[in-house]
Write a protein that holds these residues in place. Structure first.
Motif, PDB file in Angstrom:
ATOM      1  N   GLU A  42       0.831  -1.200   0.000  1.00 58.20           N
ATOM      2  CA  GLU A  42       0.000   0.000   0.000  1.00 58.20           C
ATOM      3  C   GLU A  42       0.870   1.257   0.000  1.00 58.20           C
ATOM      4  N   ALA A  43       1.951   1.219   0.755  1.00 56.75           N
ATOM      5  CA  ALA A  43       2.859   2.370   0.795  1.00 56.75           C
ATOM      6  C   ALA A  43       3.460   2.634  -0.582  1.00 56.75           C
ATOM      7  N   HIS A  44       3.842   1.572  -1.277  1.00 55.03           N
ATOM      8  CA  HIS A  44       4.413   1.740  -2.618  1.00 55.03           C
ATOM      9  C   HIS A  44       3.366   2.290  -3.585  1.00 55.03           C
ATOM     10  N   ALA A  45       2.147   1.809  -3.478  1.00 56.13           N
ATOM     11  CA  ALA A  45       1.079   2.309  -4.347  1.00 56.13           C
ATOM     12  C   ALA A  45       0.820   3.791  -4.076  1.00 56.13           C
ATOM     13  N   LEU A  46       0.753   4.171  -2.806  1.00 55.28           N
ATOM     14  CA  LEU A  46       0.552   5.588  -2.470  1.00 55.28           C
ATOM     15  C   LEU A  46       1.687   6.444  -3.027  1.00 55.28           C
ATOM     16  N   GLY A  47       2.908   5.943  -2.912  1.00 56.01           N
ATOM     17  CA  GLY A  47       4.055   6.690  -3.419  1.00 56.01           C
ATOM     18  C   GLY A  47       3.977   6.925  -4.916  1.00 56.01           C
ATOM     19  N   GLU A  48       3.601   5.884  -5.647  1.00 55.28           N
ATOM     20  CA  GLU A  48       3.481   6.023  -7.113  1.00 55.28           C
ATOM     21  C   GLU A  48       2.383   7.010  -7.475  1.00 55.28           C
ATOM     22  N   LEU A  49       1.244   6.906  -6.805  1.00 55.58           N
ATOM     23  CA  LEU A  49       0.143   7.815  -7.113  1.00 55.58           C
ATOM     24  C   LEU A  49       0.465   9.252  -6.699  1.00 55.58           C
ATOM     25  N   ALA A  50       1.158   9.418  -5.595  1.00 54.52           N
ATOM     26  CA  ALA A  50       1.550  10.767  -5.167  1.00 54.52           C
ATOM     27  C   ALA A  50       2.519  11.376  -6.168  1.00 54.52           C
ATOM     28  N   GLN A  51       3.406  10.559  -6.705  1.00 50.99           N
ATOM     29  CA  GLN A  51       4.398  11.053  -7.658  1.00 50.99           C
ATOM     30  C   GLN A  51       3.752  11.450  -8.981  1.00 50.99           C
ATOM     31  N   GLU A  52       2.793  10.660  -9.433  1.00 49.75           N
ATOM     32  CA  GLU A  52       2.202  10.888 -10.758  1.00 49.75           C
ATOM     33  C   GLU A  52       0.922  11.702 -10.734  1.00 49.75           C
TER      34      GLU A  52
END
Length: 147
Positions: A42-52
């Motif tokens: 979930e943390a990795h998914a949040l990071g990707e969405l926050a970045q893009e």
């Protein structure tokens, strides 16, 4: 003994990686290595969405190197938490576009802050003259895994 001092022994690589995974906390999937009480995926998914800002669900699966069904469950969990919203992809009725909600942006910010602090401490613990070598070795290892 081999010319490389045994460094080519797969068991040595396995032991080294096992030690790293445990020391970094990657074997504890319900919290991040930075100590946040959120599953690593979930943390990795949040990071990707926050970045893009916005991603198609299939692109998130590609970036996370997870199966589509796994990402579908992951997105479901993030949606239940109120951190992600789904919308039909504008160019494809079958596609799904994902974006963070305001509370998802807050969660992503806190995760990124904890990650920055953790990596700053980790980098400080590596002798300055060895930092470039560590980063190089991680890059080489990632490339080898991609093959």
């Amino acid at each position: 003994m081999p010319e490389d001092g045994g460094a080519a022994d797969p068991a040595l690589l396995q032991d080294a990686l096992r030690g790293f995974v445990r020391a970094f906390g990657l074997h504890q999937p319900e919290s991040t290595p930075c100590g946040q009480a959120i599953p690593v995926s979930e943390a990795h998914a949040l990071g990707e969405l926050a970045q893009e800002g916005e991603l198609r669900q299939v692109e998130l699966a590609r970036r996370l190197r997870l199966q589509k069904s796994t990402v579908s469950r992951l997105v479901g969990q993030l949606t239940v938490r109120g951190w992600v919203e789904r919308a039909p992809a504008p160019d494809d009725g079958r596609g799904v576009t994902l974006r963070l909600t305001p509370s998802g942006q807050t969660a992503a910010y806190h995760l990124a802050d904890a990650r920055r602090e953790k990596f700053a401490r980790l980098l400080d613990a590596i002798p300055p003259d060895e930092r470039a070598g560590v980063l190089h070795a991680l890059g080489v290892l990632t490339e080898a895994l991609d093959e």
